[in-house]
Design a protein around this motif. Sequence first.
Motif, mmCIF file in Angstrom:
data_model
loop_
_atom_site.group_PDB
_atom_site.id
_atom_site.type_symbol
_atom_site.label_atom_id
_atom_site.label_comp_id
_atom_site.label_asym_id
_atom_site.label_seq_id
_atom_site.Cartn_x
_atom_site.Cartn_y
_atom_site.Cartn_z
ATOM 1 N N THR A 1 58.889 -21.032 23.853
ATOM 2 C CA THR A 1 57.638 -20.830 24.569
ATOM 3 C C THR A 1 57.758 -19.768 25.656
ATOM 4 N N ASP B 1 57.457 -16.495 23.974
ATOM 5 C CA ASP B 1 56.063 -16.305 23.563
ATOM 6 C C ASP B 1 55.197 -15.888 24.748
ATOM 7 N N ASP B 2 55.434 -16.507 25.891
ATOM 8 C CA ASP B 2 54.665 -16.164 27.089
ATOM 9 C C ASP B 2 54.923 -14.725 27.525
ATOM 10 N N ILE C 1 55.813 -12.239 25.598
ATOM 11 C CA ILE C 1 55.131 -11.362 24.635
ATOM 12 C C ILE C 1 53.639 -11.306 24.948
ATOM 13 N N ALA C 2 53.028 -12.462 25.203
ATOM 14 C CA ALA C 2 51.591 -12.517 25.499
ATOM 15 C C ALA C 2 51.271 -11.756 26.780
ATOM 16 N N ILE D 1 51.322 -8.026 26.014
ATOM 17 C CA ILE D 1 50.088 -7.616 25.326
ATOM 18 C C ILE D 1 48.950 -7.492 26.334
ATOM 19 N N GLU D 2 48.827 -8.482 27.211
ATOM 20 C CA GLU D 2 47.760 -8.451 28.208
ATOM 21 C C GLU D 2 47.899 -7.240 29.128
ATOM 22 N N ARG E 1 58.129 -14.083 16.099
ATOM 23 C CA ARG E 1 57.264 -14.337 17.251
ATOM 24 C C ARG E 1 56.375 -13.134 17.550
ATOM 25 N N GLN F 1 51.952 -12.851 17.040
ATOM 26 C CA GLN F 1 51.011 -12.436 18.077
ATOM 27 C C GLN F 1 50.347 -11.099 17.756
ATOM 28 N N GLY F 2 50.385 -10.710 16.485
ATOM 29 C CA GLY F 2 49.566 -9.591 16.040
ATOM 30 C C GLY F 2 50.257 -8.259 15.881
ATOM 31 N N TRP G 1 51.798 -3.028 18.308
ATOM 32 C CA TRP G 1 50.531 -3.696 18.632
ATOM 33 C C TRP G 1 49.475 -2.626 18.799
ATOM 34 N N PRO H 1 46.019 -11.814 16.250
ATOM 35 C CA PRO H 1 47.240 -12.532 15.864
ATOM 36 C C PRO H 1 47.093 -13.178 14.491
#
Length: 274
Positions: free
Chosen positions: A60, A63-64, A66-67, A70-71, A98, A102-103, A266, A272
Amino acid sequence: MPHDQHELALHLLSAYDTQLREETEMLGATAIDRSGPLVRGKFGSRGFVSYRDLAGLTGTALDDLIAQTIEHFARDAHVSSFEWKTRGHDAPPDLSERLLAQGFQAEDQETVMLGEARLLAVDVHLPPGVQLRRIDDQADSGPDLRRAVAAQERAFGVPFDLEDFVQSLEKKRALVEVWVAEAQGEVICTGRLEVVPGTEFAGIWGGGTVPEWRGQGIYRALTAQRAKSALARGVRFLHSDSTPFSRPILERSGLLPVTTTTPYIWSRGQAPHE
C-alpha cells in the motif's frame, strides 16, 4: 557469464546506480523536485521519475507513492505524459504490476550495457562510399540535423520530434555530439554521444541504421567513432539502453549486460486498469 565477468558486471552496476540515476537523469530538466525516494523532473511537456532505490516501500505504501506521483504531474496542465523508468534489478519485484494497475503503459524492455570506452574505440572497415561525420558543431547545423532526424525515423519506424531534439541539444551543447554515416549524399545511420558531467560515463544513444544499409558494420563503426571521441574527452565508461539489434554488436565489442530497463508511461486521460 564467467566468474570474472560476473564480478565486473556487479562493479559496473554499482557504478551505474551511484553515478547515473537520480539528479544525473535530470540534466536539461526545466524543473526538479523530490518526493520521498523519487526525483521528479519536467522536460517541456513531459515528466520523468528517477530514483536510486524505493527505500524499501512495498504494498500500500508503494501504491500511495505511485498515486501521489500521478497527482503531482496531473496537476500541471502543461504535462501531457511522464515516464517512470524501471530497472530489472530494482525491488520490489511487483513494481511493474502496481504501475500497470494505476494506468501506466509499458514500453519495450531494453538491456543496459556498460563497459570501458577503450573496448569500442577500434578501427572498423566501412563499405565503399560511406563516410562518418559529426554534424552538431557547424555554424548552421539545422539542415544536417533535419536529415539525421529523418534517417532516425526511417531506422526506428517512429516519429522523432525535431524541435524537442534541437532544444535539448542547445541546453546540453557542450556535452552532446551528433554523428552520422552518409552515403551518396544521404544520411544512413545516426547516433549521439552524451557526456554525463561529474561522472566517469558517457551515453551512446539513438544509434540506428536505415533498413537497406543494415548488416554492413556501419552502426559498429559509428559506435567506435563515438567511443574514440569519448576517450578524447576523458570518459572511461560507456553506457547504452540497447535494443535487440544493438545489444549483440555492443556485447561483441566488450560491453556487458548488467540489467534491463523498461519505461512505464502515464499519459493524461489514461484510466487505471479495472
